[in-house]
Write an enzyme that holds these catalytic residues in place. Sequence first.
Site, PDB file in Angstrom:
ATOM      1  N   GLU A 209      58.991  66.712 -19.601  1.00  0.00           N
ATOM      2  CA  GLU A 209      58.674  68.135 -19.381  1.00  0.00           C
ATOM      3  C   GLU A 209      59.917  68.960 -19.639  1.00  0.00           C
ATOM      4  O   GLU A 209      61.027  68.456 -19.470  1.00  0.00           O
ATOM      5  CB  GLU A 209      58.256  68.364 -17.917  1.00  0.00           C
TER       6      GLU A 209
ATOM      7  N   LYS B 299      62.840  71.164 -18.643  1.00  0.00           N
ATOM      8  CA  LYS B 299      63.520  71.429 -17.367  1.00  0.00           C
ATOM      9  C   LYS B 299      63.874  72.905 -17.352  1.00  0.00           C
ATOM     10  O   LYS B 299      64.694  73.354 -18.152  1.00  0.00           O
ATOM     11  CB  LYS B 299      64.778  70.583 -17.206  1.00  0.00           C
TER      12      LYS B 299
ATOM     13  N   ARG C  49      62.905  76.304  -7.558  1.00  0.00           N
ATOM     14  CA  ARG C  49      61.848  75.340  -7.239  1.00  0.00           C
ATOM     15  C   ARG C  49      60.885  76.010  -6.280  1.00  0.00           C
ATOM     16  O   ARG C  49      61.298  76.586  -5.274  1.00  0.00           O
ATOM     17  CB  ARG C  49      62.479  74.105  -6.588  1.00  0.00           C
TER      18      ARG C  49
ATOM     19  N   ARG D 201      62.728  75.569  -2.292  1.00  0.00           N
ATOM     20  CA  ARG D 201      63.117  74.205  -1.940  1.00  0.00           C
ATOM     21  C   ARG D 201      63.938  74.202  -0.663  1.00  0.00           C
ATOM     22  O   ARG D 201      64.055  73.210   0.016  1.00  0.00           O
ATOM     23  CB  ARG D 201      63.827  73.644  -3.157  1.00  0.00           C
TER      24      ARG D 201
ATOM     25  N   ARG E  11      65.628  61.037  -3.890  1.00  0.00           N
ATOM     26  CA  ARG E  11      66.151  61.009  -5.251  1.00  0.00           C
ATOM     27  C   ARG E  11      66.024  59.559  -5.685  1.00  0.00           C
ATOM     28  O   ARG E  11      66.926  58.766  -5.508  1.00  0.00           O
ATOM     29  CB  ARG E  11      67.640  61.392  -5.164  1.00  0.00           C
TER      30      ARG E  11
ATOM     31  N   LYS F 235      66.792  63.915 -14.973  1.00  0.00           N
ATOM     32  CA  LYS F 235      67.011  65.132 -15.750  1.00  0.00           C
ATOM     33  C   LYS F 235      67.997  64.833 -16.863  1.00  0.00           C
ATOM     34  O   LYS F 235      68.938  64.062 -16.670  1.00  0.00           O
ATOM     35  CB  LYS F 235      67.528  66.246 -14.837  1.00  0.00           C
TER      36      LYS F 235
HETATM   37  P1  AMP Z   1      69.066  69.877 -10.472  1.00  0.00           P
HETATM   38  O1  AMP Z   1      68.930  71.106  -9.607  1.00  0.00           O
HETATM   39  O2  AMP Z   1      69.938  70.044 -11.657  1.00  0.00           O
HETATM   40  O3  AMP Z   1      69.329  68.627  -9.646  1.00  0.00           O
HETATM   41  O4  AMP Z   1      67.618  69.599 -11.107  1.00  0.00           O
HETATM   42  C1  AMP Z   1      66.479  69.388 -10.346  1.00  0.00           C
HETATM   43  C2  AMP Z   1      65.684  70.659 -10.284  1.00  0.00           C
HETATM   44  O5  AMP Z   1      65.172  70.997 -11.546  1.00  0.00           O
HETATM   45  C3  AMP Z   1      64.468  70.572  -9.431  1.00  0.00           C
HETATM   46  O6  AMP Z   1      64.737  70.726  -8.081  1.00  0.00           O
HETATM   47  C4  AMP Z   1      63.607  71.708  -9.950  1.00  0.00           C
HETATM   48  O7  AMP Z   1      63.935  72.890  -9.232  1.00  0.00           O
HETATM   49  C5  AMP Z   1      64.084  71.900 -11.373  1.00  0.00           C
HETATM   50  N1  AMP Z   1      63.073  71.656 -12.407  1.00  0.00           N
HETATM   51  C6  AMP Z   1      62.983  72.396 -13.523  1.00  0.00           C
HETATM   52  N2  AMP Z   1      61.986  71.962 -14.309  1.00  0.00           N
HETATM   53  C7  AMP Z   1      61.396  70.922 -13.680  1.00  0.00           C
HETATM   54  C8  AMP Z   1      60.311  70.051 -13.996  1.00  0.00           C
HETATM   55  N3  AMP Z   1      59.624  70.158 -15.128  1.00  0.00           N
HETATM   56  N4  AMP Z   1      60.025  69.087 -13.081  1.00  0.00           N
HETATM   57  C9  AMP Z   1      60.725  68.961 -11.925  1.00  0.00           C
HETATM   58  N5  AMP Z   1      61.759  69.748 -11.590  1.00  0.00           N
HETATM   59  C10 AMP Z   1      62.100  70.722 -12.449  1.00  0.00           C
END
Ligand code: AMP
Length: 576
Positions: free
Chosen positions: A266, A268, A273, A288, A438, A444
Amino acid sequence: MEYAALVDVYRRLEATASTTEKTAVVADCFAAASEAELPLVVTLIRGRVFPAWDGRELGVSSSLTREAIRKATGVDDDRVERWWREQGDLGDAAALAVENRSQQTLFSETLTVETVHETLVSVAEYAGEGSQSRRVDGVAKLLTSAVPDEARYVVRTIVGAMRLGIGEGTVRDAVAAAFLDGDDEAVAAVERAHQLTNDFRVVAETARDEGVEGLRALDVALFRPVKVMLAQKAEGVDEALVEVGGGAETETDESETTTAAAVRCEYKYDGLRTQIHKRGDEVRVFTRRLEDVTEQFPEVVAAVRERVSATDCILEGETVGYGPETGRPLPFQELSQRIKREERIEELVESVPVVTHLFDALYVDGESLLDDSLRERVDTLGDCLDGDADGSGALEPAIAIAPADETEAREFYEDALSQGHEGIMVKNLDAAYQPGSRVGYMLKVKPVMEPLDLVVVGAKWSEGRKSEFLGRLHLACRDDDTDELRDVGWMFSGLTDEQLAEMTHRLDPLVTDRRGREVRVRPEVVVEVEYEEIQRSTETESGYALRFPRFSEFRDDLSPEEVDSLSKVERLYDEQ
Ligand code: AMP
């Protein structure tokens, strides 16, 4: 339970640095609490009045607290202020004021856990005209009846400076030890129940009354946000496919591999969130951090009412701001205006329009979907959405593919970047939803060197031209073993004058103690920080310091509990 008994527990917790001992003290306290006291003690033990998901705040600043101290003791504010400066803790200053009180109390009563809790709840609920003075009166009433030690902890609770080193992990282990076997299975059951409910009161009572089976039977509930599943970082698209594809890597020609069909990629999105809870026309939107931001996103709420066919549901997605002219995603900084400001909402809907890109469904029409596979959950999500996704509404499914091979996944990644998104998520279609964890079911992939999310624990007034700003910031990460904050040194740069003013404005009410030009603050402001390198250090509690740290942005979507962990700092250090 008399409040003095809880104060005794606080003192014992302060006297030991050992997590095992702290857990045993907390477990004893839980076991000794009566049926009605348990839910109160469970939150008060961490210096809180409400569970994490409850948006209510006490609304008593340190200056209102000082006013209450003066009112209750007759000690003038200059002396209280001096003690505060000398002791570095407003609770200690309150204890001294009570010890030196100049007025005798007529209406003193023995404080109980119930009276303290009840008073603090009512203080939080005062609203409207005259609420400030009613708050002061409420706190003063408690201090009037308090002995010095009680005053110390009442005030520390009010200003949010308990610092007992009691994290969620300690409460979890204490609940498991007090009411269950305390073994790994019990701890896991408590942990999961907490991830689902975000409420240790419910968890502790269920453990006490219904045991492990009762905890396992707890489920998601509408309007009580669930901890979101978290992602791990992968080095690149190929690695992510192999890892998430469950090692189903098969050699075709030389270096190419094909991935198992169980992978979904998907976009990102870089935004907020968002967890949407809906029952009929009643819709609430949570971040979140478990904050309720429903009022701030009226167009999302309207789109949910219009397009979501399920009567009851909990859906998850990422809310992104788009440039009204360019149609390109806006940096998080711009979106954050939509989170903070509750006034000017209509105007901001125009200037920072958002789209919530949905990617998961946790609950639909009476059924919890957490144990379903992602494949089933996204199917259900699709079934819940009426109408075609034409990219024009405030609610759209996340753009996704099931890549046939690596090349397709890499192209998809390039597409995401060229559209201005952060990268891609690579998810295991067979995996269940793991709240708050996690676990590697979603990875990601993004190009940049990973910045750190850290919390500001202290600050210094700048020198020279900028001397009216708190511009030197003391930053900390979180020790994953003890849940305590460990500093990683100071950051001096990267803030514009506007951001310096904003930072000062945010930190000022959080000051818990001051020494000369340096202050300690309640750890609430989370920032994203870039740096050149991580170094070993003997000067910091974490054992690491950042070289040339630079402020990149405020992370209002993250809570202080969610800042990066010490083990992540260690890993990044090892990887350099
Ligand atoms: P990070 O904040 O860099 O750890 O990345 C995780 C965050 O990416 C999640 O908490 C979501 O807020 C965001 N996110 C963006 N796109 C997506 C997606 N397609 N699926 C899940 N999380 C996503």
